[in-house]
Scaffold this motif. Structure first.
Motif, PDB file in Angstrom:
ATOM      1  N   VAL A  36     -17.310 -20.918 142.104  1.00 50.64           N
ATOM      2  CA  VAL A  36     -17.189 -22.259 141.734  1.00 50.64           C
ATOM      3  C   VAL A  36     -16.214 -22.926 142.839  1.00 50.64           C
ATOM      4  N   SER A  70     -25.917 -23.282 134.309  1.00 46.87           N
ATOM      5  CA  SER A  70     -24.792 -22.202 135.002  1.00 46.87           C
ATOM      6  C   SER A  70     -25.409 -20.923 135.127  1.00 46.87           C
ATOM      7  N   SER A  71     -26.643 -20.571 134.677  1.00 49.00           N
ATOM      8  CA  SER A  71     -27.123 -19.239 135.199  1.00 49.00           C
ATOM      9  C   SER A  71     -28.808 -19.254 135.144  1.00 49.00           C
ATOM     10  N   ARG A 115     -23.466 -26.983 146.082  1.00 48.41           N
ATOM     11  CA  ARG A 115     -22.471 -26.081 145.809  1.00 48.41           C
ATOM     12  C   ARG A 115     -22.386 -24.815 146.366  1.00 48.41           C
ATOM     13  N   ILE A 116     -24.081 -24.218 146.386  1.00 46.84           N
ATOM     14  CA  ILE A 116     -24.025 -22.979 146.677  1.00 46.84           C
ATOM     15  C   ILE A 116     -25.198 -23.182 147.849  1.00 46.84           C
ATOM     16  N   GLY A 165     -18.842 -15.006 138.570  1.00 46.00           N
ATOM     17  CA  GLY A 165     -20.315 -15.261 138.915  1.00 46.00           C
ATOM     18  C   GLY A 165     -20.844 -14.377 139.811  1.00 46.00           C
ATOM     19  N   LYS A 201     -20.378 -21.115 149.459  1.00 44.54           N
ATOM     20  CA  LYS A 201     -20.088 -22.005 148.536  1.00 44.54           C
ATOM     21  C   LYS A 201     -19.380 -23.113 149.223  1.00 44.54           C
ATOM     22  N   LEU A 255     -24.882 -26.451 137.971  1.00 47.99           N
ATOM     23  CA  LEU A 255     -25.962 -26.829 139.286  1.00 47.99           C
ATOM     24  C   LEU A 255     -27.180 -27.885 138.579  1.00 47.99           C
ATOM     25  N   TYR A 308     -23.329 -19.307 137.992  1.00 45.79           N
ATOM     26  CA  TYR A 308     -22.325 -20.215 138.452  1.00 45.79           C
ATOM     27  C   TYR A 308     -20.836 -20.040 137.571  1.00 45.79           C
ATOM     28  N   VAL A 316     -28.551 -16.836 140.186  1.00 49.03           N
ATOM     29  CA  VAL A 316     -27.318 -17.465 140.441  1.00 49.03           C
ATOM     30  C   VAL A 316     -26.552 -17.523 139.067  1.00 49.03           C
ATOM     31  N   ASP A 357     -24.836 -29.903 142.756  1.00 41.34           N
ATOM     32  CA  ASP A 357     -24.262 -30.338 141.725  1.00 41.34           C
ATOM     33  C   ASP A 357     -24.069 -31.787 141.917  1.00 41.34           C
TER      34      ASP A 357
END
Length: 334
Positions: free
Chosen positions: A160, A57-58, A89-90, A141, A106, A167, A137, A135, A84
């Motif tokens: 998100v 997530s980070s 996703r990004i 975020g 996104k 991710l 996420y 990132v 993901d």
């Protein structure tokens, strides 16, 4: 600092579509750190992919990237995509209205793209440039992009889509708008849980000779290529170890801080014989081994990380890696 991925060669990443390995173009990479660069031709389906090892997530990503030439990028041509599962996703994507600029976007599961931010200026063209991307996420975020250490684009807010938790992989691409031109070349890639701008570089350590143990079939010459071929070393017996001396791509200057040592390989298992693999380092005349690495029936990239010298529990030093008798290697495990 913990690392989720470190690499930059054909053996570390999975090539998807129209990709290549360049060992001649020293302007595409920093020759003191890397012996090759990973090329991508500009089409939406091509890139170099690697796993983050788990859902994250980070994190921070760092890489050296060279734009051989870029034209007006089409909307949707990505420079970097964070996935993901099967969903990107990004994305760091080309700005279709401004050459050399990019968008932070996104994407949801239906492929709907939302632009979050546009870079303030054009990226360097025809120069090997350091990129760092942070990132976080989450619904509160952030995505921030640094070029040459300078912040060039950032977004804070909800990044998100579809309530995704995080991710798990990255695809490094090329975002020029014309296939066959505007290729990107990547090298010195890493993902970590702390600010990667503190990393000065990722240096390749190349197997150059037989080490303390040589129980597997084959020699260092079967595994030290920059471009993968059909050669390999192999073992059909458990608890066999093969180790190799190494030579750094460049000179590890005395007094250099070493954040981590990463042993990287590609491996697969057969229907019989040892079903697991461990990475090895030998330092101060003692062998140390990683936990079992997840080997599969087909070749996959494997990595083991030593953040400190296992002999001393202190940070690695240049002297540790330059010392006579220092080896890297592998061990077969039942």
């Amino acid at each position: 600092m913990n690392y989720y991925f470190v690499g930059g060669e054909d053996s570390d990443l999975k090539g998807v579509g129209n990709v290549s390995v360049d060992t001649a173009g020293t302007t595409y990479r920093r020759a003191a750190y890397s012996r090759c660069s990973l090329g991508v031709v500009s089409d939406p389906a091509s890139g170099w992919q690697f796993s983050l090892g788990a859902t994250r997530s980070s994190f921070w990503l760092t890489a050296m990237v060279y734009w051989a030439n870029y034209y007006l990028p089409y909307q949707g041509n990505d420079l970097i995509a964070f996935y993901d599962g099967a969903v990107p996703r990004i994305k760091i994507s080309g700005d279709g209205n401004n050459p050399g600029r990019f968008l932070i976007q996104k994407v949801d599961a239906l492929g709907t793209v939302t632009t979050l931010s546009t870079s303030a200026g054009a990226m360097p063209n025809g120069a090997c440039t350091r990129l760092d991307v942070f990132v976080n996420y989450g619904t509160s975020g952030e995505v921030s992009v640094y070029a040459g250490g300078l912040l060039v684009a950032s977004y804070s807010g909800n990044v998100v889509t579809n309530s995704a938790a995080g991710l798990d992989s990255v695809l490094l691409k090329a975002y020029s708008g014309y296939s066959g031109s505007g290729s990107c070349y990547w090298s010195e890639v890493a993902v970590a849980d702390a600010d990667t701008r503190a990393i000065s570089g990722i240096m390749t350590l190349v197997p150059t000779g037989a080490g303390n143990s040589s129980s597997w079939s084959g020699s260092y010459g079967n595994i030290n290529e920059a471009v993968l071929d059909s050669n390999n070393i192999n073992s059909g017996t458990a608890n066999q170890v093969s180790q190799f001396t190494i030579t750094p791509t460049g000179t590890i200057a005395s007094g250099s801080a070493v954040g981590a040592l990463v042993v990287s390989a590609r491996g697969h298992i057969g229907s019989s014989g040892p079903q697991n693999l461990q990475a090895s380092v030998r330092t101060s005349s003692t062998d140390y081994f990683s936990s079992n690495l997840p080997v599969a029936a087909t070749y996959k990239a494997l990595q083991a990380y030593w953040l400190t010298n296992p002999s001393t529990s202190a940070a690695w030093s240049a002297a540790d890696l330059n010392a006579g008798g220092f080896n890297i290697g592998v061990k077969s495990i039942t």
